[in-house]
Motif scaffolding. Structure first.
Motif: not given
Length: 124
Positions: A31-37, A50-54, A73-78
């Protein structure tokens, strides 16, 4: 609440590669897009990627384009940041962040949750 824990960074020489990971817990990761700063010594925090939810959409800072790759990896939540051809200018504390949006943002203020940061040092 989303808890984010980055992997240990490291100290490498210029030209080396390093992969950071960020494990999420607490809410549905997909449910979250993720980013690195990152924040270098004496510098402000800056956007890296950044990377989108999918995982099918992403954006990179010009300074890392072609060298860094963000993935998830949305299975590993990472979420991962593969860093190649590292330069001394890449030396910084790297942070992952979560944004409850479909796609990410280059703005740090868009992100609700942050990891504690991990140090990456690149020597010449």
């Amino acid at each position: 609440q989303v808890q984010l824990v980055e992997s240990v960074g490291g100290s490498v020489q210029a030209g080396a590669s390093l992969r950071l990971s960020c494990a999420a817990s607490g809410r549905t990761f997909s449910n979250y897009a993720m980013g690195w700063f990152r924040q270098g010594p004496g510098k402000e925090r800056e956007f890296v990627a950044w990377i989108s939810r999918s995982g099918d959409t992403f954006e990179y800072a010009d300074s890392v384009k072609g060298r860094f790759t963000i993935s998830r990896d949305n299975v590993k939540n990472t979420v991962y940041l593969q860093m190649n051809s590292l330069k001394p200018d890449d030396t910084a504390v790297y942070y992952c962040a979560a944004d409850r949006a479909v796609i990410g943002s280059v703005e740090a203020t868009a992100y609700e949750y942050w990891g504690q940061g991990t140090q990456v040092t690149v020597s010449s």
